[in-house]
Design a protein around this motif. Structure first.
Motif: not given
Length: 151
Positions: A6-12, A24-27, A32-33, A53-57
């Protein structure tokens, strides 16, 4: 593996921004949100709209798909009034752990351009019926919803 992926995908996505809007992170408290903002695809009734769009892992991502819902109301055959969406990529039996969020967001944008009208994929019967029976009326309704909710 889950949080690392999750961290890698967000950084990418932040290093090489998604071509149709930010992710972006919701908070800061919950990695995971996420919240993504998709630009409405050009030459569609959703053009000029920005759709949140909400993305919840889940805990076992990427073995299980993320839960993705529209925050912004959208008039579309594959999106319910609650923002749920139906695409093969999100179904448990179709999910592949190699699919990334970037690919999912591109798939959602493609779905906005070209609804999936297969049985089981339709979540808004009214939108689907209009799309099939009177495309101009469907486009008008989708443009109105976009102007009311996504601009």
């Amino acid at each position: 593996m889950s949080l690392r992926r999750i961290t890698r995908e967000l950084a990418d996505l932040q290093r090489d921004p998604f071509s149709t809007g930010p992710v972006n992170l919701a908070s800061d408290e919950d990695p995971r949100h996420w919240v993504a903002k998709l630009d409405g695809p050009p030459t569609t009734p959703y053009e000029n709209g920005i759709f949140a769009i909400n993305i919840q892992f889940p805990e076992d991502y990427p073995q299980k798909p993320p839960r993705i819902t529209f925050i912004t109301p959208v008039f579309h055959p594959n999106v319910s009034a609650q923002g749920n969406l139906r695409m093969a990529e999100f179904e448990w039996d179709q999910w592949c752990p190699a699919i990334t969020i970037r690919v999912l967001l591109l798939s959602i944008q493609a779905m906005l351009s070209d609804p999936i009208l297969l049985q089981g994929c339709i979540l808004d019967e009214e939108a689907a019926a209009l799309f099939l029976q009177d495309k101009q009326k469907f486009d008008k309704g989708a443009r109105e919803w976009t102007a009311m909710h996504a601009v």
